[in-house]
Design a protein around this motif. Structure first.
Motif, short mmCIF file in Angstrom:
data_model
loop_
_atom_site.label_atom_id
_atom_site.label_comp_id
_atom_site.label_asym_id
_atom_site.label_seq_id
_atom_site.Cartn_x
_atom_site.Cartn_y
_atom_site.Cartn_z
N ARG A 93 0.80 -1.24 -0.02
CA ARG A 93 -0.09 -0.01 0.00
C ARG A 93 1.00 1.27 -0.08
O ARG A 93 0.31 2.30 -0.87
CB ARG A 93 -1.08 0.15 1.36
CG ARG A 93 -2.04 -1.04 1.14
CD ARG A 93 -3.30 -1.00 2.15
NE ARG A 93 -2.89 -1.25 3.39
CZ ARG A 93 -2.79 -2.38 4.02
NH1 ARG A 93 -3.32 -3.41 3.41
NH2 ARG A 93 -2.52 -2.32 5.39
N VAL A 109 2.16 1.71 -3.63
CA VAL A 109 0.99 2.24 -4.43
C VAL A 109 0.86 3.62 -4.32
O VAL A 109 0.56 4.44 -5.22
CB VAL A 109 -0.36 1.50 -4.08
CG1 VAL A 109 -1.49 2.09 -4.55
CG2 VAL A 109 -0.46 -0.18 -4.31
N ALA A 139 -6.25 0.53 -12.29
CA ALA A 139 -6.00 -0.59 -11.32
C ALA A 139 -5.03 -1.49 -11.80
O ALA A 139 -4.07 -1.83 -11.41
CB ALA A 139 -7.19 -0.92 -10.81
N SER A 184 -6.68 -4.83 -5.60
CA SER A 184 -8.05 -4.46 -5.27
C SER A 184 -8.22 -4.39 -3.76
O SER A 184 -8.64 -3.28 -3.47
CB SER A 184 -8.94 -5.42 -6.05
OG SER A 184 -10.22 -4.85 -5.64
N LEU A 195 -6.03 -1.48 -2.69
CA LEU A 195 -6.81 -0.02 -3.29
C LEU A 195 -8.01 0.20 -2.30
O LEU A 195 -8.20 1.51 -1.82
CB LEU A 195 -6.94 -0.03 -4.80
CG LEU A 195 -5.89 -0.16 -5.45
CD1 LEU A 195 -6.13 -0.40 -6.97
CD2 LEU A 195 -5.19 1.18 -5.65
N VAL A 210 -6.53 7.83 -1.32
CA VAL A 210 -6.56 7.89 -2.84
C VAL A 210 -8.18 7.78 -3.23
O VAL A 210 -9.14 7.86 -2.27
CB VAL A 210 -6.30 6.35 -3.56
CG1 VAL A 210 -4.78 5.95 -3.30
CG2 VAL A 210 -7.22 4.99 -3.11
N ASN A 227 -10.97 7.41 -6.67
CA ASN A 227 -10.99 6.85 -8.17
C ASN A 227 -12.12 7.29 -8.92
O ASN A 227 -13.10 8.12 -8.55
CB ASN A 227 -11.48 5.58 -7.87
CG ASN A 227 -12.48 4.93 -7.25
OD1 ASN A 227 -13.32 5.57 -7.14
ND2 ASN A 227 -12.44 3.77 -6.76
N TYR A 285 -7.30 5.12 -10.51
CA TYR A 285 -7.00 5.78 -9.12
C TYR A 285 -5.77 6.73 -9.04
O TYR A 285 -5.12 6.88 -9.98
CB TYR A 285 -6.27 4.74 -8.47
CG TYR A 285 -7.23 3.52 -8.22
CD1 TYR A 285 -8.19 3.64 -6.86
CD2 TYR A 285 -7.59 2.55 -9.02
CE1 TYR A 285 -9.05 2.63 -6.41
CE2 TYR A 285 -8.77 1.52 -8.60
CZ TYR A 285 -9.06 1.71 -7.39
OH TYR A 285 -10.13 0.68 -6.92
#
Length: 110
Positions: free
Chosen positions: A18, A21, A35, A50, A53, A62, A64, A73
């Motif tokens: 994470r 990301v 994604a 997934s 996120l 985040v 989206n 995202y």
């Protein structure tokens, strides 16, 4: 940002994938990433991505948008601003002049 929201954000960022990301989405800027692109860039299975996120989304880090069947995202800069504000709200004993160099240093590390 209140303490519980900050704890949620810290919890979301306390896991390696994470954190990767979030940093990737910060670099992606306003363009964001699909994604699948994020999963590919970090070599993570799509179902695992997934779930990660979803945690970042719930923590307000985040956001989206749907693009047909895909989801793009973006780093939520308002969430990041809130987290940084929470960390720095009592910076330097209430003397903002002492915090200036710290904030400038953080903002200028491009």
């Amino acid at each position: 940002m209140d303490k519980l929201s900050a704890l949620s954000a810290f919890g979301a960022l306390s896991q390696e994938t994470r954190l990767d990301v979030f940093r990737l989405l910060i670099r992606a800027g306003e363009a964001g990433m699909l994604a699948g692109e994020i999963a590919e860039a970090l070599d993570v299975r799509q179902n695992t991505m997934s779930a990660n996120l979803s945690v970042l989304l719930s923590a307000g880090l985040v956001k989206n948008t749907r693009e047909g069947r895909a989801i793009r995202y973006f780093a939520d800069t308002d969430g990041l601003r809130g987290l940084l504000g929470f960390l720095l709200q009592d910076c330097c004993g209430g003397r903002p002049d002492l915090c200036g160099p710290l904030i400038e240093d953080i903002a200028c590390k491009c």
